[in-house]
Design a protein around this motif. Structure first.
Motif, PDB file in Angstrom:
ATOM      1  N   ASP A 120     -38.545 -15.972  22.774  1.00  0.00           N
ATOM      2  CA  ASP A 120     -37.963 -16.751  21.678  1.00  0.00           C
ATOM      3  C   ASP A 120     -38.601 -18.143  21.581  1.00  0.00           C
ATOM      4  O   ASP A 120     -38.904 -18.621  20.492  1.00  0.00           O
TER       5      ASP A 120
ATOM      6  N   HIS B 294     -36.801  -6.133  21.210  1.00  0.00           N
ATOM      7  CA  HIS B 294     -35.381  -6.066  20.815  1.00  0.00           C
ATOM      8  C   HIS B 294     -34.903  -4.618  20.784  1.00  0.00           C
ATOM      9  O   HIS B 294     -33.831  -4.293  21.292  1.00  0.00           O
TER      10      HIS B 294
ATOM     11  N   HIS C 129     -35.790 -13.689  28.077  1.00  0.00           N
ATOM     12  CA  HIS C 129     -36.205 -13.455  26.695  1.00  0.00           C
ATOM     13  C   HIS C 129     -36.235 -14.766  25.898  1.00  0.00           C
ATOM     14  O   HIS C 129     -37.193 -15.059  25.190  1.00  0.00           O
TER      15      HIS C 129
ATOM     16  N   GLU D 164     -33.099 -12.789  13.563  1.00  0.00           N
ATOM     17  CA  GLU D 164     -34.233 -13.443  14.216  1.00  0.00           C
ATOM     18  C   GLU D 164     -35.558 -12.791  13.778  1.00  0.00           C
ATOM     19  O   GLU D 164     -36.544 -13.491  13.511  1.00  0.00           O
TER      20      GLU D 164
ATOM     21  N   HIS E 262     -42.299  -8.484  19.217  1.00  0.00           N
ATOM     22  CA  HIS E 262     -40.993  -9.061  19.550  1.00  0.00           C
ATOM     23  C   HIS E 262     -39.871  -8.116  19.086  1.00  0.00           C
ATOM     24  O   HIS E 262     -38.904  -7.875  19.813  1.00  0.00           O
TER      25      HIS E 262
HETATM   26 FE   LIG Z   1     -35.544 -12.445  20.446  1.00  0.00          FE
END
Ligand SMILES: [Fe+2]
Length: 147
Positions: free
Chosen positions: A120, A80, A115, A61, A76
């Motif tokens: 996302d 994670h 999330h 991702e 982002h």
């Molecule tokens: Fe993500």
């Protein structure tokens, strides 16, 4: 009855990502089944698979966001990383014999739902726009990362 089912409110509008989120949900359901069966070796096996898959998914991702020119890719990625560190603490506790399955499943469900629906879905327009250009990279990278 499974512990958690994917539903369209969790879609980021990018099939390859939705598929990976569904796989994570499958892992959580497998963890639930192993937990209900009190099968400790199965719990260990599913937990390892879940963690490995989630790390690989995050990395996929992150690369996809970066390639799509998403301006918040860095922050982002940090989200994670912090979450992976948190999950590793659960794995350590499990290795020490602490029963963490239910708490982990519940936390994963809450964290992932938030999330996906915030972080996302925020990159979604950027990734969707660049998707046509990314097809060959996606094909190659899926093979490399997921086998
Ligand atoms: Fe993500």
């Amino acid at each position: 009855m499974s512990y958690w089912s994917w539903d369209p409110s969790l879609s980021v509008g990018v099939d390859v990502i939705d598929g990976q989120h569904r796989r994570i949900i499958d892992y959580i359901n497998e963890l639930d089944a192993a937990n209900l069966a009190r099968d400790k070796s199965k719990i260990t096996e599913v937990l390892q698979g879940l963690v490995d898959y989630t790390i690989t998914h995050f990395s996929f991702e992150e690369d996809l966001m970066l390639r799509a020119g998403y301006p918040l890719s860095d922050s982002h990625k940090k989200v994670h990383e912090a979450f992976i560190a948190h999950i590793h603490k659960y794995v350590e506790q499990h290795e020490q014999g602490v029963d963490i399955s239910r708490q982990l499943m519940s936390e994963l469900q809450i964290w992932l739902t938030n999330h996906i629906k915030n972080d996302d879905q925020d990159y979604s327009p950027y990734v969707k726009k660049s998707l046509n250009k990314q097809q060959s990279w996606i094909g190659k990278t899926l093979k490399k990362m997921f086998g």
